[in-house]
Design an enzyme around this catalytic site. Structure first.
Site, short mmCIF file in Angstrom:
data_model
loop_
_atom_site.label_atom_id
_atom_site.label_comp_id
_atom_site.label_asym_id
_atom_site.label_seq_id
_atom_site.Cartn_x
_atom_site.Cartn_y
_atom_site.Cartn_z
N ASP A 129 2.81 -3.62 8.17
CA ASP A 129 2.23 -4.59 9.10
C ASP A 129 2.02 -5.96 8.46
O ASP A 129 2.07 -6.98 9.15
CB ASP A 129 0.94 -4.06 9.73
CG ASP A 129 -0.13 -3.69 8.74
OD1 ASP A 129 0.10 -3.82 7.53
OD2 ASP A 129 -1.21 -3.27 9.18
C1 LAN Z 1 -6.33 -1.60 2.98
C2 LAN Z 1 -6.43 -3.05 3.23
C3 LAN Z 1 -5.42 -3.63 4.16
C4 LAN Z 1 -4.95 -2.62 5.18
C5 LAN Z 1 -4.25 -3.22 6.41
C6 LAN Z 1 -3.05 -4.08 6.07
C7 LAN Z 1 -5.23 -4.09 7.19
C8 LAN Z 1 -3.84 -2.06 7.31
O1 LAN Z 1 -3.34 -2.51 8.53
C9 LAN Z 1 -2.93 -1.11 6.58
C10 LAN Z 1 -3.65 -0.49 5.38
C11 LAN Z 1 -4.22 -1.51 4.37
C12 LAN Z 1 -3.09 -2.01 3.49
C13 LAN Z 1 -5.26 -0.87 3.48
C14 LAN Z 1 -5.10 0.55 3.05
C15 LAN Z 1 -6.34 1.23 2.43
C16 LAN Z 1 -7.14 0.30 1.53
C17 LAN Z 1 -6.29 -0.11 0.37
C18 LAN Z 1 -7.54 -0.91 2.41
C19 LAN Z 1 -8.37 -0.53 3.62
C20 LAN Z 1 -8.46 -1.66 1.47
C21 LAN Z 1 -9.22 -0.52 0.72
C22 LAN Z 1 -8.50 0.79 1.01
C23 LAN Z 1 -8.57 1.71 -0.22
C24 LAN Z 1 -7.90 3.04 0.01
C25 LAN Z 1 -10.05 1.94 -0.50
C26 LAN Z 1 -10.34 2.98 -1.48
C27 LAN Z 1 -10.41 2.46 -2.80
C28 LAN Z 1 -9.60 2.78 -3.77
C29 LAN Z 1 -9.74 2.04 -5.00
C30 LAN Z 1 -8.57 3.84 -3.69
#
Ligand code: LAN
Length: 625
Positions: free
Chosen positions: A362
């Site tokens: 995305d």
């Molecule tokens: C994110 C941040 C961005 C997000 C979007 C692009 C908004 C979404 O549409 C797709 C998934 C994604 C890339 C995403 C995946 C999971 C993340 C990386 C997070 C929500 C930010 C934090 C989360 C992560 C798994 C949190 C746990 C922390 C770790 C260090 C593993």
């Protein structure tokens, strides 16, 4: 750089990993960071003495115990009032013995918990035949990349050398004397507060079996597994310029290299980029859950500004944004990609910056949309060539799942039942990639927007969009809504899908669109706004906050516009609500978090309070979305 840079935070379990890593590496923490962490943690401590998983959750044992340790390592005394209160909360809740697994792991490498009390994290999993669903290459990247260095450190039974301070902290985390703790009994123990996704029987049995294996494991096989794991860590580090996919695997990888060769070049490279994950705000310093959110924020800001029609006024900012987005497209592939289970990444955009090196479906879609919108402005900045756009399109096309949806970084590689083995406690749906409504929408919107430019891809794009629409139809809920996963929650999901359906050319009178619009209208509040909190995501039902929320109100308006209801009373009242809440300086007050991850953890996208109300108001004035 030209990007829109905004705060991106929300989690409260990452600071301890940062502080602990500086301690383990023997690296001095930058004083401003130390001061900022202490100030932030102080401001986030609950009245009961604990800390939450995130800024909107009740106290969790994991955050309370590990933030306590962080405060101690940063020099706060055990008899400090804040820490006395913290102990008073976490000791009766089980202390370190009841923390969820990622907390126990940190305690263990700091010498504050015993490996005997951990469930096995076997590096040998990487030696399983690749066709097996349990092979780690099939896990979601965030899961895979966190357990990769954890399994290395587990294999080594690494514990940092003990100092008098660590010895003292150790005795503060448990009600009983450390020497008398029955570690084996603590293996499956997790406080109810921390256990959003409780261990399944399957997982407990699996862990017990691995425990048996661990007792008699072959050293030769272990050595082979460790070499494999280390090689994957090396490639993740090098192909992300030592930024890594996220903050947790970044610091764990740094510790791995420290164990291999203290003070080596790789450790130095890791340390040099640690501050990049830290955000300094008025309330102190926090560790972000991503190195940056700039591509995402910039792509959205561009769309809001262009729709507002105020492009002459903001020409300079838009020029910067175009320059930035052009520069952040990933232009190389991971060397020896296949051997490291990496897909093509060339042509894509990540969430934050190019050097992090992990394209998201995305983010690629939104970046392409923004660049296309900027073209007619003829800004004095480079933009991507036709070939590079096509690479972006091809990357998106290659990411579609067989069910028609799009996942985040990779196509789904493992079965849903792998979730039975989710060991994280506080995250749900973490084991494999899934198709996400929102990722599918941004991807489809970019495909639809660029379709006419690439006759050579007409067939592929049309087929892809048709499959996505079928996927959305299957996923619509009985009440007409779609459940979002990365934002809060039904409002977010419904807006995204409606935008996607419009881009796909589905007419406004299609029953799916009508039902969704009716759903949104039914949730409008008397003051004209909409409202949801993260409890929606946690409980998986529509839960409203005490007041209308600016970001959800904006998404609902955008959803209605995408459903062809620009001139409806609902949109008019929604916009009036947003206007009434705008402050004199043009901004909107920050409210409840609007982002979420894995159903349970709040993620704070601070840019959303400026981008989405502007976008919604601009779009409604033009009768578009
Ligand atoms: C994110 C941040 C961005 C997000 C979007 C692009 C908004 C979404 O549409 C797709 C998934 C994604 C890339 C995403 C995946 C999971 C993340 C990386 C997070 C929500 C930010 C934090 C989360 C992560 C798994 C949190 C746990 C922390 C770790 C260090 C593993």
């Amino acid at each position: 750089k030209g990007s829109f840079r905004a705060e991106y935070a929300g989690t409260l379990f990452l600071i301890p990993y940062y502080v602990g890593t500086y301690a383990i590496l023997g690296e001095p923490m930058p004083p401003a960071m130390r001061e900022g962490f202490i100030r932030y943690l102080t401001s986030q401590q609950h009245d009961d003495g604990g800390w939450g998983l995130d800024i909107e959750s009740k106290s969790y044992v994991v955050s309370s115990v590990t933030n306590y340790v962080a405060m101690r390592l940063m020099g706060v005394a055990a008899d400090d009032e804040r820490l006395v209160r913290a102990r008073r909360w976490f000791l009766p809740h089980g202390g370190g013995l009841a923390a969820s697994s990622w907390g126990k792991f940190l305690l263990t490498i700091l010498g504050l918990y015993e490996y005997d009390g951990l469930n096995p994290l076997l590096p040998e999993l990487w030696l399983l035949p690749e066709w097996m669903p349990l092979h780690p290459s099939r896990y979601w990247v965030h899961c895979r990349m966190v357990y990769l260095p954890m399994s290395y450190l587990y294999g080594k039974r690494f514990v940092t050398p003990q100092s008098p301070l660590l010895r003292a902290i150790r005795d503060e985390l448990y009600e009983q004397p450390y020497e008398q703790i029955d570690w084996k009994k603590a293996r499956h123990r997790v406080a109810p507060t921390d256990s959003y996704a409780p261990y399944t029987r399957t997982l407990r049995l699996g862990f017990d079996a691995m425990q048996v294996y661990e007792r008699g494991h072959s050293e030769k096989l272990r050595a082979k597994a460790m070499a494999t794991v280390l090689d994957h860590i090396r490639v993740e580090d090098e192909s992300s310029d030592f930024v890594c996919v996220g903050p947790l695997n970044k610091v764990l990888d740094a510790i791995v290299w420290h164990v291999e060769d203290p003070g080596c070049e790789r450790v130095k490279k890791h340390v040099a980029r640690m501050p990049e994950y830290v955000w300094f705000g008025d309330d102190g310093a926090k560790v972000k859950s991503y190195n940056s959110s700039e591509v995402w924020d910039t792509a959205f800001a561009v769309q809001a500004i262009v729709l507002s029609g105020q492009t002459a006024q903001y020409r300079e900012a838009l020029t910067g944004a175009q320059r930035f987005l052009e520069a952040e497209q990933i232009l190389d592939d991971v060397p020896d990609a296949k051997r490291h289970y990496r897909d093509v990444r060339r042509g894509g955009w990540g969430f934050g910056t190019r050097d992090q090196g992990w394209p998201v479906s995305d983010c690629t879609g939104e970046a392409l949309k923004a660049l296309v919108l900027l073209e007619p402005l003829k800004l004095p900045a480079k933009t991507v060539s036709r070939e590079r756009m096509l690479e972006g399109i091809d990357l998106i096309l290659a990411m579609q799942n067989p069910d028609g949806g799009f996942a985040t970084y990779e196509r789904t590689r493992g079965p849903k039942w792998l979730e039975l083995f989710n060991p994280s406690d506080f995250f749900a749906e973490i084991m494999v990639e899934y198709s996400y409504l929102e990722c599918t929408s941004s991807s489809v919107q970019a495909l639809a927007l660029l379709r006419d430019r690439f006759p050579e891809r007409h067939e592929a794009i049309d087929a892809s969009i048709a499959r996505a629409v079928a996927y959305w139809r299957r996923e619509q809920r009985a009440d007409g809504s779609w459940e979002g996963f990365w934002g809060v929650c039904f409002t977010y999901g419904t807006w995204f899908v409606l935008d996607g359906l419009r881009a796909a050319g589905v007419p406004f009178d299609d029953p799916a669109v009508v039902r969704a619009a009716e759903f949104l209208e039914s949730k409008q509040r008397p003051d004209g706004g909409w409202s949801e909190t993260i409890e929606s995501s946690r409980q998986r039902r529509y839960v409203e906050a005490e007041t209308s929320q600016t970001v959800q109100t904006s998404w609902a308006i955008l959803g209605l516009l995408a459903a062809g209801r620009a001139s409806s009373e609902a949109v008019r009242r929604g916009c009036a609500n947003l206007r009434a809440k705008q402050r004199d300086d043009g901004s909107w007050e920050k409210e409840h978090v609007a982002g979420v991850t894995n159903r349970n953890c709040a993620i704070d996208y601070v840019s959303y309070w400026s981008i989405f109300p502007v976008w919604a108001l601009a779009a409604s004035t033009r009768g578009e979305g």
